[in-house]
Write a protein that holds these residues in place. Structure first.
Motif, PDB file in Angstrom:
ATOM      1  N   VAL A  78      -3.409  -7.969  -3.515  1.00  0.00           N
ATOM      2  CA  VAL A  78      -2.072  -8.442  -3.170  1.00  0.00           C
ATOM      3  C   VAL A  78      -2.124  -9.851  -2.595  1.00  0.00           C
ATOM      4  O   VAL A  78      -3.155 -10.298  -2.086  1.00  0.00           O
ATOM      5  N   VAL A  79      -0.972 -10.518  -2.696  1.00  0.00           N
ATOM      6  CA  VAL A  79      -0.808 -11.840  -2.097  1.00  0.00           C
ATOM      7  C   VAL A  79       0.112 -11.649  -0.895  1.00  0.00           C
ATOM      8  O   VAL A  79       1.190 -11.068  -1.040  1.00  0.00           O
ATOM      9  N   PHE A  80      -0.298 -12.115   0.254  1.00  0.00           N
ATOM     10  CA  PHE A  80       0.506 -11.907   1.449  1.00  0.00           C
ATOM     11  C   PHE A  80       0.471 -13.158   2.315  1.00  0.00           C
ATOM     12  O   PHE A  80      -0.401 -14.010   2.188  1.00  0.00           O
ATOM     13  N   ARG A  81       1.493 -13.214   3.200  1.00  0.00           N
ATOM     14  CA  ARG A  81       1.547 -14.337   4.161  1.00  0.00           C
ATOM     15  C   ARG A  81       0.575 -14.011   5.277  1.00  0.00           C
ATOM     16  O   ARG A  81       0.753 -13.042   6.003  1.00  0.00           O
ATOM     17  N   LEU A 137      -0.778 -18.420   2.197  1.00  0.00           N
ATOM     18  CA  LEU A 137      -0.816 -17.240   1.333  1.00  0.00           C
ATOM     19  C   LEU A 137      -2.271 -16.872   1.075  1.00  0.00           C
ATOM     20  O   LEU A 137      -3.099 -17.750   0.807  1.00  0.00           O
ATOM     21  N   THR A 138      -2.580 -15.614   1.153  1.00  0.00           N
ATOM     22  CA  THR A 138      -3.948 -15.126   0.940  1.00  0.00           C
ATOM     23  C   THR A 138      -3.936 -14.045  -0.127  1.00  0.00           C
ATOM     24  O   THR A 138      -2.980 -13.260  -0.210  1.00  0.00           O
ATOM     25  N   ILE A 139      -4.969 -14.042  -0.957  1.00  0.00           N
ATOM     26  CA  ILE A 139      -5.104 -13.004  -1.992  1.00  0.00           C
ATOM     27  C   ILE A 139      -6.327 -12.169  -1.646  1.00  0.00           C
ATOM     28  O   ILE A 139      -7.457 -12.658  -1.740  1.00  0.00           O
ATOM     29  N   HIS A 140      -6.126 -10.933  -1.227  1.00  0.00           N
ATOM     30  CA  HIS A 140      -7.232 -10.041  -0.907  1.00  0.00           C
ATOM     31  C   HIS A 140      -6.898  -8.637  -1.385  1.00  0.00           C
ATOM     32  O   HIS A 140      -5.755  -8.345  -1.748  1.00  0.00           O
ATOM     33  N   ARG A 141      -7.882  -7.768  -1.306  1.00  0.00           N
ATOM     34  CA  ARG A 141      -7.716  -6.401  -1.802  1.00  0.00           C
ATOM     35  C   ARG A 141      -7.308  -5.466  -0.654  1.00  0.00           C
ATOM     36  O   ARG A 141      -7.825  -5.578   0.453  1.00  0.00           O
ATOM     37  N   VAL A 142      -6.415  -4.533  -0.964  1.00  0.00           N
ATOM     38  CA  VAL A 142      -5.995  -3.545   0.032  1.00  0.00           C
ATOM     39  C   VAL A 142      -7.101  -2.505   0.169  1.00  0.00           C
ATOM     40  O   VAL A 142      -7.505  -1.884  -0.818  1.00  0.00           O
ATOM     41  N   LYS A 181       1.948  -6.395   7.654  1.00  0.00           N
ATOM     42  CA  LYS A 181       3.024  -5.468   7.304  1.00  0.00           C
ATOM     43  C   LYS A 181       3.295  -5.563   5.799  1.00  0.00           C
ATOM     44  O   LYS A 181       3.084  -6.617   5.182  1.00  0.00           O
ATOM     45  N   VAL A 182       3.784  -4.484   5.258  1.00  0.00           N
ATOM     46  CA  VAL A 182       4.113  -4.465   3.830  1.00  0.00           C
ATOM     47  C   VAL A 182       5.135  -5.558   3.508  1.00  0.00           C
ATOM     48  O   VAL A 182       5.120  -6.140   2.423  1.00  0.00           O
ATOM     49  N   GLY A 183       6.001  -5.854   4.457  1.00  0.00           N
ATOM     50  CA  GLY A 183       7.019  -6.881   4.250  1.00  0.00           C
ATOM     51  C   GLY A 183       6.452  -8.280   4.084  1.00  0.00           C
ATOM     52  O   GLY A 183       7.114  -9.179   3.566  1.00  0.00           O
ATOM     53  N   ASP A 184       5.185  -8.493   4.501  1.00  0.00           N
ATOM     54  CA  ASP A 184       4.553  -9.811   4.353  1.00  0.00           C
ATOM     55  C   ASP A 184       3.956  -9.999   2.966  1.00  0.00           C
ATOM     56  O   ASP A 184       3.491 -11.085   2.633  1.00  0.00           O
ATOM     57  N   VAL A 185       3.969  -8.939   2.177  1.00  0.00           N
ATOM     58  CA  VAL A 185       3.376  -9.033   0.835  1.00  0.00           C
ATOM     59  C   VAL A 185       4.343  -9.755  -0.097  1.00  0.00           C
ATOM     60  O   VAL A 185       5.515  -9.383  -0.205  1.00  0.00           O
ATOM     61  N   VAL A 186       3.859 -10.774  -0.757  1.00  0.00           N
ATOM     62  CA  VAL A 186       4.670 -11.576  -1.672  1.00  0.00           C
ATOM     63  C   VAL A 186       4.611 -10.998  -3.076  1.00  0.00           C
ATOM     64  O   VAL A 186       5.578 -11.072  -3.839  1.00  0.00           O
ATOM     65  N   GLY A 187       3.484 -10.405  -3.419  1.00  0.00           N
ATOM     66  CA  GLY A 187       3.346  -9.834  -4.764  1.00  0.00           C
ATOM     67  C   GLY A 187       1.963  -9.260  -4.955  1.00  0.00           C
ATOM     68  O   GLY A 187       1.140  -9.254  -4.049  1.00  0.00           O
ATOM     69  N   ARG A 188       1.753  -8.777  -6.155  1.00  0.00           N
ATOM     70  CA  ARG A 188       0.468  -8.169  -6.519  1.00  0.00           C
ATOM     71  C   ARG A 188      -0.031  -8.878  -7.771  1.00  0.00           C
ATOM     72  O   ARG A 188       0.773  -9.254  -8.628  1.00  0.00           O
TER      73      ARG A 188
END
Lengths: 179, 137
Positions: free
Chosen positions: A106-109, A116-121, A144-151
């Motif tokens: 996922v990409v998250f703040r 923005l960071t791209i890491h694995r859940v 938080k899930v709300g910080d996720v921008v996309g997958r």
């Protein structure tokens, strides 16, 4: 005894119909060249318009198709090596909170550096996600899930990526920053 | 071939010869590292032909040093390129710089084995260090 030009010279002089044919061919080719030159300014402008359309339109089209304001991302660090290498371009799709699973990339703040960071859940507890870069030893600060921008967009269970293309956007970013 | 074609041919030929000279003059190394579990075994510093980082476990690192000397009377631009699977793991402390005439410099290649490295796998590649003659400004 007859005098005249040698026989091989007589053979080489083209016949009148052949000459006429060559003149017509030369004129047609000159006209085609002139027509090409007349068309050139218009085709140049059209190419420019198409190029600008692609550069501006493709991200907007992707944003609409993938349902996210950030449809593409360049990989700038090796934290997800070997899944993503530095300089690759990856595609991001919008995702609903309930669809995020352990193992998704996922990409998250990132709250640590506002980027923005791209890491694995690696773990999910309710609305809290714990992520980690594949190449890292330490887990990230939970988000938080709300910080996720996309997958990251996948095809045949593999993330869709274009090697090296992300380097262009990184280079453009450095130029903008004046480095 | 007209005069224009001949000029282009000569220029291309000169560029090819220049590229050939640079390739032949470049320092070339084979770089390898083997991933192990447990204790790392750091090998000795490289020979003139290879950058062997030894056996490294995940989370450990090793450094290899290469000394470059500019034995010519003109400055050279130094450009190092790493190719192969090991390229993603190797960092170089300095690259893309000018080495003055008769100057010497030591380049440090450092390798950190990440968590995602495959156990018992050997990552290999090649390192090319090009020295491109430059014009004094």
């Amino acid at each position: 005894m007859l005098h005249g030009p040698p026989v091989d010279t007589i053979r080489r002089i083209p016949r009148v119909p052949q000459l006429a044919e060559e003149i017509v061919r030369a004129a047609a080719s000159a006209e085609a060249e002139a027509r090409k030159k007349r068309r050139a300014p218009w085709s140049g402008a059209l190419s420019l318009v198409i190029f600008i359309g692609i550069v501006v339109g493709v991200p907007k089209l992707l944003s609409w198709a993938l349902q996210t304001p950030h449809p593409m991302a360049a990989i700038t660090s090796g934290s997800m090596w070997p899944t993503f290498k530095v300089g690759s371009l990856v595609f991001i799709e919008g995702v609903q909170a309930e669809e995020i699973r352990v193992g998704d990339i996922v990409v998250f703040r990132n709250p640590e550096n506002a980027s923005l960071t791209i890491h694995r859940v690696v773990r999910r507890e309710g609305d809290t996600l714990t992520t980690k870069g594949d190449a890292n030893f330490k887990e990230d600060v939970p988000v938080k899930v709300g910080d996720v921008v996309g997958r990251t967009l996948t095809a045949f269970d593999k993330p869709v990526r274009i090697p090296y293309l992300g380097s262009l956007t990184m280079f453009a970013g450095k130029l903008r920053a004046g480095e | 071939m007209g005069i224009g074609g001949r000029i282009v041919f000569v220029i291309v030929a000169l560029l090819f010869l220049f590229a050939l000279y640079l390739s032949l003059d470049a320092n070339k190394f084979r770089a390898t590292v083997h991933v192990v579990e447990g204790e790392s075994v750091i090998g000795v510093n490289p020979t003139t032909e290879s950058l062997d980082f030894g056996d490294l476990s995940r989370g450990s690192s090793a450094i290899r040093r290469v000394t470059l000397k500019n034995g010519t009377a003109i400055p050279v631009f130094v450009k190092a390129i790493t190719l192969g699977g090991i390229a993603d793991l190797v960092d170089l402390d300095k690259n893309n710089f000018t080495l003055a005439p008769r100057e010497e410099v030591t380049l440090e290649f450092s390798l950190f084995m990440p968590a995602s490295a495959e156990s018992d796998k050997t990552y290999a590649g090649r390192v090319f260090i090009f020295k491109i003659p430059t014009i004094r400004s």
